[in-house]
Write a protein that holds these residues in place. Structure first.
Motif, PDB file in Angstrom:
ATOM      1  N   GLY A 378       0.837  -1.205   0.000  1.00 43.61           N
ATOM      2  CA  GLY A 378       0.000   0.000   0.000  1.00 43.61           C
ATOM      3  C   GLY A 378       0.862   1.242   0.000  1.00 43.61           C
ATOM      4  N   GLY A 379       0.212   2.404   0.078  1.00 45.86           N
ATOM      5  CA  GLY A 379       0.923   3.680   0.059  1.00 45.86           C
ATOM      6  C   GLY A 379       1.527   3.995   1.416  1.00 45.86           C
ATOM      7  N   ARG A 380       0.687   3.928   2.449  1.00 42.73           N
ATOM      8  CA  ARG A 380       1.208   4.095   3.806  1.00 42.73           C
ATOM      9  C   ARG A 380       1.538   2.684   4.300  1.00 42.73           C
ATOM     10  NH1 ARG A 380      -2.558   7.961   7.244  1.00 42.73           N
ATOM     11  NH2 ARG A 380      -4.249   6.726   6.348  1.00 42.73           N
ATOM     12  N   VAL A 381       2.801   2.400   4.502  1.00 43.87           N
ATOM     13  CA  VAL A 381       3.254   1.023   4.730  1.00 43.87           C
ATOM     14  C   VAL A 381       3.308   0.689   6.218  1.00 43.87           C
ATOM     15  CG1 VAL A 381       5.156  -0.593   4.336  1.00 43.87           C
ATOM     16  CG2 VAL A 381       4.545   1.071   2.551  1.00 43.87           C
ATOM     17  N   LEU A 382       3.926   1.573   7.003  1.00 44.04           N
ATOM     18  CA  LEU A 382       4.146   1.291   8.427  1.00 44.04           C
ATOM     19  C   LEU A 382       3.941   2.577   9.229  1.00 44.04           C
ATOM     20  CD1 LEU A 382       7.549  -0.596   7.970  1.00 44.04           C
ATOM     21  CD2 LEU A 382       5.400  -1.708   8.610  1.00 44.04           C
ATOM     22  N   GLY A 383       3.617   2.422  10.507  1.00 40.79           N
ATOM     23  CA  GLY A 383       3.553   3.562  11.429  1.00 40.79           C
ATOM     24  C   GLY A 383       4.466   3.265  12.604  1.00 40.79           C
TER      25      GLY A 383
END
Ligand code: AMP
Ligand code: GLY
Length: 425
Positions: A378-383
C-alpha cells in the motif's frame, strides 16, 4: 469477549494491539486485517464494504462486539445491520455516520447546533455552482458531498481551478455519486488539530489532543495524504482548551443527534482549525483518525474493550479512561510516489530491530505476507510509534527506529512533531 475488528490499516493494527492486551478479550478476528493484525488475532478474508459478509462472520464466530475501523462500513449501515442481528457495534448508525458520509449533512447539522464552521453554500447543479464561484473571493474551498477517499476537498486559488473542480466533481463525476452535490465554502487559515471523543449516546469523554500531518512534504507542502505522522498530546490544544473545545464542538452535536432520536455511539473526531477569528470545525469523522489512533493507543492505560463495550451499553460514565502523561509519536513510512501511484511488493527489512528500540511499537498498514517475507502492499506502509516522556524524546526514538527499517524508495517526513516543539520551545 470475542471481538471482530473491521479494516486493514495502521489504525486497525493499533486498535487490535490494544484490544489484545485486555484481560476480558478471549479472541480477536480482523476483516481483512494485515500481517501485523495476524500477530494478535485471526484475519478473515472479508472486505470492509461487504456488510452481509461481515454480519455473517460475526454470527458464525459468535462475536460479542464489532469494531469498524474505517468510515465506509459505518456509512453503509454496518451498525444497523448488526443491531438487527443482536450484535453490539462500537460505531454510529448510518444516520449518524452521515456526519462524515455527507458534507452537506454535516454542515447543516453544525449550523443547527451553533458549532463554528466556515461559511458555505450547497449546490445541486454545476451551472449555479459556476455562477457562484465566479464571484466568491479567492481562494475558495470546493468539496464533493460524499465519500471521496480523502480527495474530495479542493482548495482553489484561481477561478480556473475552481471551475475545473466543479467540472470534475459534478460533470465528469470523478467521485461518482459523491459529486451529486457540492459545497463551496470560505477558505480558512490556521493550524489544525484533531479532537476525538468516546460517546455512548449521551456521555462524551474526550481523548487527549492529537495532531496529524496531512501534506506529503516537509513544512506541510505538496498534496494531501491520509496523514504522514501524528503525535499526542498536541501543545496547540492544551488540556483547558481541549475541555472547552469539546463543549463547543462535540457535545452540542451529540445532543442534537440525541434530540433527533439518533444517539451517537462510538468515537467522533472533529477536525479543528485555529484561525485568527477563533477555532472552527472543518469536518467530522465518525471513527478514529489514522495515524492519530497510533499515538493515542500507546498512551491509553485503561481497557479499550471495556470502554468500547460501555459506549454500546450507555455506561461510559462507569468505566475509567486513563492516559499516560507521556507523549506518543507516529512516523509513517510510505511507498515512493504516494499519494500518487506507487510500486508494491518491495521487501521490508529491519522490523524486529526497530521494534527493539525502547518505547517503540511498529504498526503495519500497507503490508502483505509473501512467504516468510513482509512486503509492501500500500501507500502508507508502516507507522513507527514511540512512547516517551516528552515530545523531543518521542521524536528521537521514533526516528531512530524508522531509520532501522528499509524498503526500496522508503519515504518519510522528517518533521513530525516539529510544530509541537516550536510551541513548547
Ligand atoms: P476535510 O475533509 O473537510 O477535513 O478537508 C481536508 C483538509 O482540507 C482539511 O484537513 C484542511 O486541511 C483542508 N480544508 C478543509 N476545509 C477547509 C477550509 N474551509 N479552509 C481551509 N482548508 C480547508
Ligand atoms: N488522519 C486524518 C484522518 O484520519 O482523517
Amino acid at each position: 469477549m470475542r471481538i471482530l475488528l473491521v479494516g486493514s490499516g495502521g489504525r486497525e493494527h493499533a486498535l487490535v494491539w490494544k484490544l489484545g492486551q485486555s484481560p476480558i478479550v478471549e479472541k480477536l478476528f480482523i476483516a481483512p486485517g494485515n500481517p501485523g493484525t495476524a500477530l494478535v488475532g485471526e484475519n478473515l478474508p472479508i472486505t470492509d464494504d461487504d456488510i452481509p459478509g461481515l454480519v455473517r462472520a460475526a454470527k458464525e464466530h459468535k462475536v460479542d462486539l464489532v469494531v469498524p475501523g474505517p468510515e465506509l462500513p459505518l456509512v453503509l449501515g454496518l451498525k444497523d445491520a448488526l443491531v438487527n442481528a443482536g450484535i453490539a457495534c462500537f460505531g454510529p448508525s448510518a444516520f449518524c455516520a452521515r456526519l462524515e458520509g455527507s458534507k452537506v449533512f454535516a454542515k447543516n447539522m453544525m449550523r443547527k447546533a451553533g458549532i463554528p464552521t466556515a461559511d458555505f453554500q450547497v449546490f445541486e447543479e454545476a451551472y449555479a455552482a459556476r455562477e457562484y464561484a465566479k464571484k466568491h473571493p479567492l481562494p475558495m474551498v470546493i468539496k464533493a458531498d460524499g465519500l471521496a477517499a480523502g480527495k474530495g476537498v479542493i482548495i482553489a486559488k484561481t477561478r480556473e481551478e475552481a471551475m475545473n473542480a466543479i467540472d470534475a466533481i459534478m460533470v465528469q463525476r470523478v467521485f461518482d455519486a459523491a459529486g451529486e452535490r457540492l459545497i463551496i465554502e470560505e477558505a480558512l487559515v490556521g493550524e489544525e488539530a484533531s479532537l476525538l471523543a468516546f460517546c455512548d449516546g449521551k456521555t462524551v469523554v474526550p481523548l487527549p489532543s492529537a495532531q496529524d500531518h496531512k501534506p506529503v512534504g516537509e513544512n506541510d507542502t505538496g498534496p494531501n495524504t491520509g496523514g504522514m505522522g501524528a503525535y499526542s498530546p498536541a501543545p496547540i490544544l492544551s488540556e483547558g482548551l481541549l475541555a472547552e473545545m469539546t463543549e463547543r464542538t462535540i457535545t452540542p452535536m451529540i445532543r442534537l443527534l440525541a434530540e433527533k432520536g439518533q444517539p451517537y455511539q462510538g468515537v467522533i473526531y472533529a477536525g479543528l482549525m485555529f484561525t485568527a477569528n477563533g477555532p472552527y470545525v472543518l469536518e467530522y469523522n465518525v471513527r478514529f483518525g489514522d495515524p492519530e489512533c497510533q499515538p493515542l493507543m500507546v498512551r491509553l492505560e485503561s481497557d479499550l474493550a471495556e470502554i468500547m463495550s460501555a459506549c454500546c451499553t450507555k455506561r461510559l460514565t462507569h468505566v475509567p479512561v486513563k492516559w499516560s502523561r507521556k507523549t506518543g509519536l507516529c512516523v509513517v513510512l510510505a511507498a515512493p510516489g504516494y499519494p500518487g501511484s506507487y510500486p508494491k511488493g518491495m521487501a521490508i527489512s529491519g522490523l524486529d530491530q526497530a521494534a527493539a528500540v525502547p518505547g517503540v511499537t511498529v504498526f503495519q498498514a500497507g503490508t502483505a505476507q509473501s512467504g516468510d517475507q513482509i512486503v509492501t502492499s500500500g501507500g502508507r506502509v508502516l507507522g513507527v510509534t514511540a512512547l516517551a516522556p516528552d515530545l523531543t524524546s518521542a521524536r528521537s526514538a521514533a526516528y531512530q527506529a524508522a531509520d532501522l527499517i528499509d524498503f526500496d524508495g522508503k519515504y518519510l517526513r522528517r518533521d513530525i512533531g516539529a510544530k509541537g516543539i516550536s510551541r513548547t520551545g
